[in-house]
Motif scaffolding. Structure first.
Motif, mmCIF file in Angstrom:
data_model
loop_
_atom_site.group_PDB
_atom_site.id
_atom_site.type_symbol
_atom_site.label_atom_id
_atom_site.label_comp_id
_atom_site.label_asym_id
_atom_site.label_seq_id
_atom_site.Cartn_x
_atom_site.Cartn_y
_atom_site.Cartn_z
ATOM 1 N N GLN A 1 0.829 -1.208 0.000
ATOM 2 C CA GLN A 1 0.000 0.000 0.000
ATOM 3 C C GLN A 1 0.861 1.255 0.000
ATOM 4 O O GLN A 1 0.559 2.226 -0.697
ATOM 5 N N ILE A 2 1.945 1.237 0.765
ATOM 6 C CA ILE A 2 2.863 2.378 0.779
ATOM 7 C C ILE A 2 3.504 2.542 -0.588
ATOM 8 O O ILE A 2 3.597 3.651 -1.125
ATOM 9 N N ARG A 3 3.922 1.435 -1.172
ATOM 10 C CA ARG A 3 4.563 1.481 -2.501
ATOM 11 C C ARG A 3 3.581 2.001 -3.548
ATOM 12 O O ARG A 3 3.949 2.819 -4.402
ATOM 13 N N ILE A 4 2.348 1.558 -3.486
ATOM 14 C CA ILE A 4 1.325 2.026 -4.432
ATOM 15 C C ILE A 4 1.111 3.526 -4.283
ATOM 16 O O ILE A 4 1.036 4.251 -5.280
ATOM 17 N N ALA A 5 1.019 4.001 -3.054
ATOM 18 C CA ALA A 5 0.834 5.439 -2.817
ATOM 19 C C ALA A 5 2.017 6.225 -3.378
ATOM 20 O O ALA A 5 1.827 7.277 -4.005
ATOM 21 N N ASP A 6 3.235 5.716 -3.176
ATOM 22 C CA ASP A 6 4.421 6.379 -3.728
ATOM 23 C C ASP A 6 4.383 6.413 -5.254
ATOM 24 O O ASP A 6 4.696 7.432 -5.869
#
Length: 79
Positions: free
Chosen positions: A46-51
């Motif tokens: 989820q963090i990677r997707i947001a980035d």
């Protein structure tokens, strides 16, 4: 299920009257650990997707700026 688990977690499988049985109380910690590991992976994704979404948005903004500059250049050439 006991036949599959005996290969990976033999300590939670017992033989009763010639049948393999799972001690489900002993299985719970393994399940919780698996859930926690999956949640950590999900959180990381989820963090990677947001980035990546932020990067895409930034790149789209930059592309729009470049398009505007190119339009201006080509309009000035025609004059």
């Amino acid at each position: 299920m006991a036949q599959e688990l005996v290969e990976y977690i033999p300590d939670i499988v017992d033989t009763i009257n010639g049948h393999l049985c799972v001690d489900y109380d002993e299985l719970i910690p393994f399940l919780i650990k698996g859930f926690n590991e999956q949640q950590a992976i999900i959180d990381s994704c989820q963090i990677r997707i947001a980035d990546l979404e932020a990067t895409i948005s930034n790149l789209q903004f930059q592309i729009q700026g470049i398009k505007s500059i190119l339009r201006e250049i080509f309009m000035n050439k025609e004059d």
